[in-house]
Design a protein around this motif. Structure first.
Motif, mmCIF file in Angstrom:
data_model
loop_
_atom_site.group_PDB
_atom_site.id
_atom_site.type_symbol
_atom_site.label_atom_id
_atom_site.label_comp_id
_atom_site.label_asym_id
_atom_site.label_seq_id
_atom_site.Cartn_x
_atom_site.Cartn_y
_atom_site.Cartn_z
ATOM 1 N N ALA A 142 -53.607 -46.142 -14.746
ATOM 2 C CA ALA A 142 -53.483 -45.131 -15.795
ATOM 3 C C ALA A 142 -54.727 -45.080 -16.672
ATOM 4 C CB ALA A 142 -52.239 -45.407 -16.637
ATOM 5 N N SER A 143 -55.266 -46.249 -17.034
ATOM 6 C CA SER A 143 -56.461 -46.241 -17.883
ATOM 7 C C SER A 143 -57.679 -45.712 -17.124
ATOM 8 C CB SER A 143 -56.732 -47.644 -18.437
ATOM 9 O OG SER A 143 -56.960 -48.546 -17.390
ATOM 10 N N ALA A 144 -57.796 -46.062 -15.845
ATOM 11 C CA ALA A 144 -58.906 -45.531 -15.052
ATOM 12 C C ALA A 144 -58.770 -44.025 -14.875
ATOM 13 C CB ALA A 144 -58.964 -46.212 -13.695
ATOM 14 N N SER A 145 -57.542 -43.570 -14.699
ATOM 15 C CA SER A 145 -57.303 -42.141 -14.552
ATOM 16 C C SER A 145 -57.669 -41.396 -15.832
ATOM 17 C CB SER A 145 -55.830 -41.914 -14.201
ATOM 18 O OG SER A 145 -55.537 -40.546 -14.193
ATOM 19 N N TYR A 146 -57.297 -41.954 -16.966
ATOM 20 C CA TYR A 146 -57.620 -41.317 -18.243
ATOM 21 C C TYR A 146 -59.136 -41.264 -18.456
ATOM 22 C CZ TYR A 146 -57.814 -40.429 -23.232
ATOM 23 O OH TYR A 146 -58.098 -39.894 -24.457
ATOM 24 N N ALA A 147 -59.813 -42.373 -18.163
ATOM 25 C CA ALA A 147 -61.263 -42.427 -18.369
ATOM 26 C C ALA A 147 -61.992 -41.456 -17.440
ATOM 27 C CB ALA A 147 -61.765 -43.853 -18.152
ATOM 28 N N GLY B 144 -50.960 -50.023 -15.283
ATOM 29 C CA GLY B 144 -51.794 -49.894 -16.477
ATOM 30 C C GLY B 144 -53.255 -49.691 -16.133
ATOM 31 N N MET B 145 -53.729 -50.429 -15.132
ATOM 32 C CA MET B 145 -55.118 -50.266 -14.698
ATOM 33 C C MET B 145 -55.349 -48.875 -14.128
ATOM 34 S SD MET B 145 -55.846 -53.983 -12.946
ATOM 35 C CE MET B 145 -57.165 -53.302 -11.975
#
Length: 133
Positions: free
Chosen positions: A94-99, A91-92
């Protein structure tokens, strides 16, 4: 580095009844031993060096190299803890990748597409840098 002291013969400690008598120096052998380990130990495969000293005068006797020691989860709760850790780290990542993926075209003034940000985070959190995922 964790150090443990046992005042036992090596064959008794490793529970290798019947195998020690036939050992030849340099010969490989396998041992299966179940030991309760703390939850803070990360499960995986380890190599361990064992130094053997005489108890009476602390004289160095021998050194063993134990390779491919597998630390496994034995209880159901510990297995779920592993899955929880994996889900949180995914989750961390994926969210960092999206940001960063959405910011990457702006940071490079349109020279690199959004997928470049995804790949960059994949390299950072992957096994070559942080080994998070």
């Amino acid at each position: 580095m964790s150090v443990r002291r046992f005042d036992l013969p090596v064959c008794t400690f490793l529970n290798t009844t019947g195998k020690c008598e036939a050992l030849v120096p340099g010969q490989e052998f396998s041992v299966t031993q179940a030991v309760h380990l703390p939850l803070t130990l990360i499960r995986g495969t380890y190599s361990v060096g064992v130094q053997v000293f005489r108890t009476a005068d602390s004289q160095f006797l021998s050194c063993y190299s134990l390779v491919d020691i597998e630390v496994l989860a034995s209880s159901l709760i510990t297995r779920f803890r592993d899955y929880g850790d994996a889900l949180v780290s995914f989750g961390m990542a994926a969210s960092a990748s999206y940001a960063l993926g959405s910011l990457f075209p702006r940071l490079t003034f349109g020279m690199c597409p959004q997928i470049s940000g995804f790949l960059f985070i994949g390299i950072i959190v992957g096994p070559y840098c942080a080994n998070l995922v």
